[in-house]
Every structure is written in structure tokens, then in C-alpha cells.
Scaffold this motif. Structure first.
Motif, PDB file in Angstrom:
ATOM      1  N   GLU A 107       0.866  -1.294   0.131  1.00 15.18           N
ATOM      2  CA  GLU A 107       0.068   0.152   0.042  1.00 15.18           C
ATOM      3  C   GLU A 107       0.632   1.070  -0.032  1.00 15.18           C
ATOM      4  O   GLU A 107       2.029   1.287   0.259  1.00 15.18           O
ATOM      5  CB  GLU A 107      -0.770   0.027   1.206  1.00 15.18           C
ATOM      6  N   ASN A 108       0.257   2.339  -0.250  1.00 15.64           N
ATOM      7  CA  ASN A 108       1.058   3.548  -0.060  1.00 15.64           C
ATOM      8  C   ASN A 108       0.045   4.671   0.610  1.00 15.64           C
ATOM      9  O   ASN A 108      -1.301   4.348   0.501  1.00 15.64           O
ATOM     10  CB  ASN A 108       1.626   4.404  -1.252  1.00 15.64           C
ATOM     11  N   GLN A 111      -1.260   7.583  -0.254  1.00 21.45           N
ATOM     12  CA  GLN A 111      -2.057   8.475  -1.341  1.00 21.45           C
ATOM     13  C   GLN A 111      -3.159   7.371  -1.567  1.00 21.45           C
ATOM     14  O   GLN A 111      -4.548   7.826  -1.576  1.00 21.45           O
ATOM     15  CB  GLN A 111      -1.444   8.752  -2.664  1.00 21.45           C
ATOM     16  N   THR A 112      -3.051   6.199  -1.771  1.00 21.02           N
ATOM     17  CA  THR A 112      -4.427   5.127  -2.102  1.00 21.02           C
ATOM     18  C   THR A 112      -5.090   5.038  -1.087  1.00 21.02           C
ATOM     19  O   THR A 112      -6.384   5.031  -1.008  1.00 21.02           O
ATOM     20  CB  THR A 112      -3.815   3.899  -2.413  1.00 21.02           C
ATOM     21  N   SER A 145      -7.085   8.102  -0.587  1.00 24.47           N
ATOM     22  CA  SER A 145      -8.467   8.197  -1.575  1.00 24.47           C
ATOM     23  C   SER A 145      -9.641   7.211  -0.950  1.00 24.47           C
ATOM     24  O   SER A 145     -10.593   7.359  -1.081  1.00 24.47           O
ATOM     25  CB  SER A 145      -7.878   7.883  -2.898  1.00 24.47           C
ATOM     26  N   LEU A 168      -5.120  -1.551  -4.184  1.00 24.40           N
ATOM     27  CA  LEU A 168      -3.819  -1.323  -3.867  1.00 24.40           C
ATOM     28  C   LEU A 168      -3.405  -0.288  -4.805  1.00 24.40           C
ATOM     29  O   LEU A 168      -4.121  -0.244  -5.863  1.00 24.40           O
ATOM     30  CB  LEU A 168      -3.020  -2.664  -4.297  1.00 24.40           C
ATOM     31  N   PRO A 169      -2.329   0.153  -4.767  1.00 23.08           N
ATOM     32  CA  PRO A 169      -1.895   1.179  -5.926  1.00 23.08           C
ATOM     33  C   PRO A 169      -1.729   0.675  -7.207  1.00 23.08           C
ATOM     34  O   PRO A 169      -1.410  -0.731  -7.573  1.00 23.08           O
ATOM     35  CB  PRO A 169      -0.484   1.583  -5.434  1.00 23.08           C
TER      36      PRO A 169
END
Length: 415
Positions: free
Chosen positions: A283-284, A286-287, A290, A414-415
Motif C-alpha cells: 500500500e501507499n 495516497q491510495t 483516496s 492497492l496502488p
């Protein structure tokens, strides 16, 4: 470990609610608590599945209606923008017309100036021809009829010329003023219409933005409703599997606790109860931000990722656990104690015993560290393997806790 077990009633009464918080207004309610026997658990899970399907249908209908309203708003906005563009083109055209009229005014003013000069010359000629005598005296002083007629003709020609020049000067001034006034007035009307159209466009754009937000929420709710259906179906399947293997899920946990069972992780592309929670999630921030936007957990993406990097605990698990435990951050523990995980919420006094934290971020970091040391590390006080299935042995009194968390985590993008 009773000190860190969520209350049984506190957990199971939100069987499907964690995934359906956005649909709470439908009034259908959450699934009932699971009873102790296998048959009662299966009936409760089936009821939860039926309710989730009803809510999913309602959410899908609401999403379709919101999308239709958004399409209408976008059409209206496009029309308003086209009207505004046409008015802008008209104003530009009138700007050019005003500039042309102003040039014409300057030209006519120059002609009028020339005519005034010619009029002055005529008047000087008249004065010089008549002399210091008046026109009548000049005629009377004529020495002959022919001279009188000549002087009379000259005076008449002079008077006619003066009248023509005066009339032309007046016409030039009127024409110049009229042309410029008309174009300036037309431009002022167009500019006023443009200002009104610009305001109307802003009003429609604001409505369109509102409709877009409502449509997005409706779509999000519909997706969550579908996830709830999927989760409820998985839960029912899990219960049936537990009953087939052990008679009931609670007995399975009791057996694992008694004999110190270690549940080894099972690798795979899908997040399950047997996923290794100590591996990077992929994950990150930003994702996650969102995904969590619009909920009480919004903006916590970096906190989950910091916990993963610092303590080696999957951010996917942490997000799913906090969603399930706190109903997307809206539970009393979350709102009043910043407790997203039901930490220390004992069955006998869940709210009173639950820990308080200064912020959501602090809670995420503390629980991640505690879980890593005590549940996911060999030799930890409650270690039964670095998986949700292993954590379920001692973390939660709800025997289906692991399957619920896994079902949620599997839906997080996931991104």
C-alpha cells in the motif's frame, strides 16, 4: 487475554454494519449478535446476508438516481457555458464596433473642424466684401442697378453657403454622437447579460459539484453494500465450515488456545485469514487516503503507512481492523477515546475498560507496536502465528473476527 478482547456483544452486533455505515439511514439495522450454538450462528449469518442484499439493492437504485441527476446537471452546465461563450464573443464583437465608432467620431470631428474653419473664412470674406457698412447700407450705396444686383447675389450666395456649413456641422456632430452612443449602449447591455450568465454558470456549476459529490457518495455506498454482501456470504460460508469441522467456531478457538496451535501463514495474491501480517502490504498513503476519503478515518493514510514501516505490521490489516472495530471511526470509542481497535474493551465493561488515546494516529502506532510484539512475534505473550487466524485465538472473543477483518482487507484497493 481478557484485557485486550473486544466485548462479544459490542463486536457481533456490528456483523455487517462496519461495511454498511453509509447505509445506516435505510433503517434496516445491523445483523443480530451471533448466538453460542452453531445453528443460531448460521441463522444469524443468513439473516445478515439477506439484509445486506436488500441494502445493496437500495444502494444500487440510489446510485443510479444520483448518476441520472448528475448527468442532467452536467448538461445544464454545458448549456450555460455555451451561452456564456456566445456572450463573450458578442462583447468582443461590440468592443471592436465601439473602437470603430470612436475612430469615426474622430474623423467626423476633424471634418467638423474643417467646416468651422471654412465658415470662419466665409464670414471674413463677407466682412471684407461688405466693409464696415451693413448689408442694407451696402445695397443702398450701390451706384447702379447692376451693382446692386451683383451685391445682392453675392450676399445671397454667402448666406446660402453659411447655412449649408452650419447644417453640415450640426449633422456631423449628431451622426458621430448617435453612432457611438448606440454601440456603447449595445455593449453595456451585452456586458450586463454576460455578468448575469457568468453568475448563473457559477450557480449551475455549484449545483453540478454537489450532484457529483452525491453521485460519488451513492456509488461509494453501493460499492460498500456489495462488499457487505460479499463479506456476509463469506462469513456464512466460514461458519458452515467451522461447524462442519468443529461443531462450532467458538470450540475451534478454544481448542487452538488450549493446545497452543500455531497457524502458519499461507502466501497468495488474495488477502485472507492466513496472510502474513508482518510482510509489506504494497500500500501507499495516497491510495489509502483516496479510499478513506469522506469517512471519519480520512487523512490517516500516512499514519497507517508509518505504522507499517516502523513496526512491520501490514497497513492493510490495520485499516481493515480499524474499519471493522470502529465502524469507520464513528463508534463511541473512536469518537470519544480515539480508540479505533477496541483496545482493552473487555466483554464485561467494553466502554469503561477501553483505552483512551490522544489521537487516531497515536492509537494506530501504539496498537501496531503492541500487536507486533505480543501477537505477531514468536515468543510473544499471545503468539499463535503471524496471521489473523492466529490473532483470533486470543485477541477477540468473536470466533469470526479473523474472517471479518480478512473480508474487509481484501476489498481495500492497492496502488
Amino acid at each position: 487475554m481478557a484485557g485486550h478482547l473486544p466485548a462479544r456483544g459490542f463486536r457481533t452486533t456490528r456483523l455487517a454494519c462496519a461495511l454498511l455505515i453509509a447505509l445506516a439511514a435505510t433503517g434496516l439495522g445491523a445483523a443480530p449478535a451471533l448466538a453460542g450454538s452453531g445453528s443460531s450462528e448460521e441463522q444469524a449469518a443468513q439473516q445478515a446476508l439477506n439484509q445486506a442484499k436488500v441494502q445493496q439493492q437500495a444502494a444500487a437504485a440510489a446510485a443510479a438516481a444520483a448518476t441520472q441527476q448528475l448527468d442532467a446537471a452536467r448538461t445544464q452546465l454545458a448549456q450555460a457555458q455555451a451561452q456564456l461563450a456566445a456572450l463573450q464573443a458578442r462583447v468582443t464583437q461590440l468592443d471592436a464596433q465601439v473602437a470603430s465608432d470612436q475612430a469615426e467620431v474622430r474623423r467626423l470631428d476633424a471634418e467638423a473642424q474643417q467646416d468651422r474653419a471654412q465658415l470662419g473664412a466665409l464670414l471674413r470674406t463677407s466682412y471684407e466684401s461688405v466693409g464696415t457698412q451693413g448689408a442694407v447700407a451696402s445695397l443702398v450705396d450701390a451706384r447702379s442697378i447692376n451693382q446692386m444686383v451683383g451685391r445682392l447675389t453675392a450676399l445671397d450666395h454667402l448666406a446660402h453657403s453659411v447655412q449649408q456649413l452650419v447644417a453640415r456641422i450640426a449633422a456631423e456632430q449628431r451622426g458621430a454622437a448617435s453612432a457611438l452612443d448606440a454601440s456603447v449602449a449595445a455593449r453595456q447591455r451585452a456586458e450586463a447579460a454576460q455578468a448575469q450568465a457568468r453568475t448563473q454558470e457559477a450557480v449551475i456549476a455549484a449545483d453540478e459539484a454537489t450532484d457529483a459529490e452525491l453521485a460519488a457518495r451513492a456509488d461509494y455506498t453501493a460499492q460498500e453494500a456489495q462488499l457487505a454482501v460479499n463479506g456476509a456470504q463469506r462469513q456464512l460460508t466460514a461458519i458452515q465450515q467451522y461447524e462442519a469441522a468443529y461443531g462450532n467456531a467458538a470450540q475451534a478457538l478454544a481448542t487452538a488456545r488450549a493446545d497452543g496451535t500455531i497457524f502458519l501463514p499461507i502466501p497468495g495474491p488474495v488477502f485472507t485469514e492466513d496472510t502474513d501480517l508482518t510482510l509489506p502490504s504494497g500500500e501507499n498513503a495516497q491510495t489509502l487516503d483516496s479510499f478513506l476519503a469522506g469517512s471519519a478515518l480520512a487523512g490517516l493514510g500516512s499514519s497507517y503507512m508509518t505504522a507499517e514501516r516502523t513496526y512491520g505490521v501490514s497497513a492493510l490489516y490495520l485499516v481493515a481492523h480499524s474499519i471493522e472495530e470502529s465502524a469507520w471511526g464513528t463508534s463511541a470509542l473512536a469518537q470519544q477515546k480515539h480508540n479505533l481497535f477496541g483496545f482493552n474493551a473487555n466483554d464485561s465493561n467494553p466502554y469503561g475498560d477501553a483505552s483512551s488515546f490522544p489521537s487516531f494516529a497515536a492509537c494506530i502506532l501504539y496498537v501496531a507496536h503492541y500487536v507486533k510484539v505480543n501477537y505477531l512475534t514468536p515468543g510473544g505473550a499471545f503468539y499463535h502465528g503471524p496471521t489473523l487466524r492466529g490473532m483470533n485465538v486470543d485477541y477477540a472473543s468473536d470466533p469470526l473476527w479473523a474472517s471479518k477483518i480478512a473480508a474487509i482487507a481484501d476489498t481495500i484497493p492497492l496502488p
